[in-house]
Design a protein around this motif. Structure first.
Motif, short mmCIF file in Angstrom:
data_model
loop_
_atom_site.label_atom_id
_atom_site.label_comp_id
_atom_site.label_asym_id
_atom_site.label_seq_id
_atom_site.Cartn_x
_atom_site.Cartn_y
_atom_site.Cartn_z
N ALA A 300 0.68 -1.59 0.02
CA ALA A 300 -0.10 -0.25 0.21
C ALA A 300 0.69 1.36 0.02
CB ALA A 300 -1.43 0.04 1.16
N ARG A 301 2.07 1.24 0.62
CA ARG A 301 3.69 2.29 0.65
C ARG A 301 3.46 2.57 -0.53
NH1 ARG A 301 5.92 2.08 7.46
NH2 ARG A 301 3.93 3.12 7.94
N ALA A 302 3.68 1.88 -1.13
CA ALA A 302 4.78 1.32 -2.25
C ALA A 302 3.48 2.02 -3.64
CB ALA A 302 4.71 0.38 -2.83
N GLU A 303 2.40 1.97 -3.11
CA GLU A 303 1.49 2.23 -4.23
C GLU A 303 0.63 3.90 -4.32
OE1 GLU A 303 -3.06 1.21 -5.44
OE2 GLU A 303 -1.96 -0.08 -3.89
N ALA A 304 1.46 3.87 -3.05
CA ALA A 304 0.52 6.02 -3.21
C ALA A 304 1.74 6.24 -3.22
CB ALA A 304 0.54 5.69 -1.16
N GLU A 305 2.72 5.96 -2.82
CA GLU A 305 4.31 6.46 -3.78
C GLU A 305 4.03 6.85 -5.13
OE1 GLU A 305 7.82 4.41 -1.73
OE2 GLU A 305 7.04 5.47 0.11
N ALA A 306 3.82 5.81 -5.79
CA ALA A 306 3.76 5.60 -6.92
C ALA A 306 2.78 6.54 -7.25
CB ALA A 306 3.16 4.27 -7.89
N GLU A 307 1.52 6.70 -6.89
CA GLU A 307 0.35 7.33 -7.35
C GLU A 307 0.84 9.12 -7.06
OE1 GLU A 307 -3.31 6.43 -5.01
OE2 GLU A 307 -3.26 4.63 -5.91
N ALA A 308 1.66 9.60 -6.29
CA ALA A 308 1.98 10.34 -5.78
C ALA A 308 3.45 11.29 -6.89
CB ALA A 308 2.71 10.84 -4.08
N GLU A 309 3.92 10.16 -7.37
CA GLU A 309 5.14 10.74 -8.12
C GLU A 309 4.56 10.53 -9.53
OE1 GLU A 309 8.16 7.73 -8.53
OE2 GLU A 309 8.99 7.23 -6.50
N ALA A 310 3.13 9.79 -9.83
CA ALA A 310 2.95 10.07 -11.08
C ALA A 310 1.78 11.40 -10.92
CB ALA A 310 1.45 8.75 -11.43
N ALA A 311 1.63 12.12 -9.64
CA ALA A 311 0.97 12.93 -9.20
C ALA A 311 1.59 14.34 -9.66
CB ALA A 311 -0.19 13.05 -8.59
N ASP A 312 2.49 14.28 -9.17
CA ASP A 312 4.00 15.39 -9.38
C ASP A 312 4.45 15.59 -10.91
OD1 ASP A 312 3.81 15.74 -6.86
OD2 ASP A 312 5.42 14.29 -6.32
N GLY A 313 4.47 14.17 -11.73
CA GLY A 313 4.71 14.38 -12.98
C GLY A 313 3.98 15.03 -13.81
N THR A 314 2.81 14.46 -13.07
CA THR A 314 1.62 15.70 -13.99
C THR A 314 1.39 16.94 -14.11
OG1 THR A 314 0.37 13.11 -14.22
CG2 THR A 314 -1.20 15.01 -14.81
N GLN A 315 1.57 17.36 -13.31
CA GLN A 315 1.87 18.71 -12.10
C GLN A 315 2.91 18.85 -13.54
OE1 GLN A 315 1.78 18.98 -8.75
NE2 GLN A 315 -0.48 18.51 -8.48
N SER A 316 3.73 18.12 -13.50
CA SER A 316 5.72 19.16 -13.48
C SER A 316 5.51 19.42 -15.21
CB SER A 316 6.23 18.58 -13.31
OG SER A 316 6.92 17.76 -12.62
N ILE A 317 4.43 18.46 -16.03
CA ILE A 317 4.36 18.54 -17.27
C ILE A 317 3.53 19.40 -17.80
CG2 ILE A 317 2.92 17.43 -19.04
CD1 ILE A 317 4.43 14.35 -18.35
N GLN A 318 2.02 19.78 -17.24
CA GLN A 318 0.66 20.82 -17.07
C GLN A 318 1.83 21.93 -17.19
OE1 GLN A 318 -1.76 19.81 -14.11
NE2 GLN A 318 -2.67 18.53 -15.50
N LEU A 319 2.85 22.28 -15.86
CA LEU A 319 3.58 23.60 -15.36
C LEU A 319 4.53 23.67 -17.04
CD1 LEU A 319 4.18 25.97 -13.98
CD2 LEU A 319 5.86 24.57 -12.94
N LYS A 320 4.90 23.05 -17.41
CA LYS A 320 6.14 23.22 -18.53
C LYS A 320 4.78 23.22 -19.91
CE LYS A 320 9.55 19.54 -17.14
NZ LYS A 320 9.59 18.43 -18.38
#
Length: 324
Positions: A300-320
């Motif tokens: 569950a922790r690994a899944e939560a971390e993966a979702e957080a990283e994916a969300a950060d990546g999406t925000q970075s793409i939107q910012l670019k």
């Protein structure tokens, strides 16, 4: 399961309302996710209410194929139920007798399935007490919603205790109870005077006014009983609205207090202490359950971390994209 259960399962308030985080539903989840046609799985899928059970399997993200296979034995209940209706359509008394026997058989099968489902869930809760009782990290938002709702409910019932509400409110409630009981008395003891009698063999033409053997569906006495029922329902509705309004000021104050970061942090600390204690008990009393719990915790922790990283990546793409 797929269209409603899994779709709504992404909403925390829906999962909290269905009690996904409670020991009972977690026990049901363990049974449903067992491989093969186990007694408990078949009993829950076939003995439980069809639509809610299917939606629940979607909320719990159960495998569709397994649920379809586990539901197949429902044919044992469908067959006598369908045959009951078929035999009741016949005019011969022999068919009516067979239809009655099949109807009783349907009730027996349905009762047995319900009892087996209850036994399976209770047996699972007794076999894994600490594992099912412990509050999971992945369900922390659901437990918080549950805790918050319980605090609001406590205030509502304390403010609106019978000894605390005005006399006129008590009399209003008693009036509603009297009116409701009168209507139910009429429905129970004078049902033949309230509604016309008919069965599956009654022709639809008998409901026409010009028929020689006209059957009146709702008599004037039935209309009176239905009217009293509506009046009583309105009394209960307005009574609950009044009680909700009485508790509103204190509820708003408590909600404002609970919505602070400090309140959530204090609650999280208490839950964490409770979790540590249950983990120790589980490690000593049910080592197999603890090993399973520890593995699921890491996943569950690994899944939560993966979702957080994916969300950060999406925000970075939107910012670019905004910068470009």
């Amino acid at each position: 399961q797929k269209a409603i259960g899994e779709a709504l399962g992404s909403q925390p308030w829906v999962r909290a309302a269905c009690g996904v985080q409670t020991p009972f539903i977690r026990a049901v989840e363990m049974i449903l996710k067992e491989k093969g046609l186990t007694m408990g799985k078949v009993a829950i899928l076939c003995g439980g209410p069809d639509w809610p059970t299917s939606v629940l399997t979607g909320l719990l993200k159960c495998e569709l194929k397994e649920m379809m296979i586990g539901t197949c034995p429902i044919i044992l209940l469908i067959m006598p139920t369908v045959l009951t209706g078929a035999f009741f359509l016949k005019t011969d008394k022999t068919y009516a007798t067979i239809g009655t026997m099949l109807f009783m058989l349907s009730l027996v099968i349905c009762t047995i399935m319900g009892l087996l489902a209850t036994y399976a869930v209770q047996n699972m809760i007794e076999a894994h007490p600490n594992y099912l009782k412990i509050k999971l990290e992945k369900n922390e938002d659901l437990d918080w919603i549950d805790f918050r709702s319980s605090k609001i409910s406590d205030i509502h019932y304390r403010v609106n205790a019978w000894e605390n509400i005005p006399v006129w409110t008590k009399m209003y409630m008693i009036l509603g109870l009297i009116v409701m009981n009168v209507s139910l008395f009429m429905f129970t003891w004078y049902s033949s005077n309230c509604f016309g009698e008919f069965d599956l063999q009654t022709s639809s033409e008998q409901f026409n006014d010009d028929h020689d053997e006209y059957i009146e569906l709702i008599t004037p006495l039935g209309e009176l009983a239905l009217g009293l029922f509506v009046v009583a329902s309105f009394i209960f509705y307005s009574y609950r609205k009044f009680l909700k309004a009485r508790a509103a000021p204190e509820n708003e104050a408590v909600v404002a207090e609970l919505d602070t970061p400090e309140a959530f942090a204090a609650w999280s600390d208490s839950i964490r202490e409770e979790r540590v204690e249950l983990e120790e008990n589980m490690k000593k009393a049910q080592p197999d359950d603890y090993a399973k719990y520890a593995k699921e915790k890491e996943e569950a922790r690994a899944e939560a971390e993966a979702e957080a990283e994916a969300a950060d990546g999406t925000q970075s793409i939107q910012l670019k994209d905004v910068v470009l």
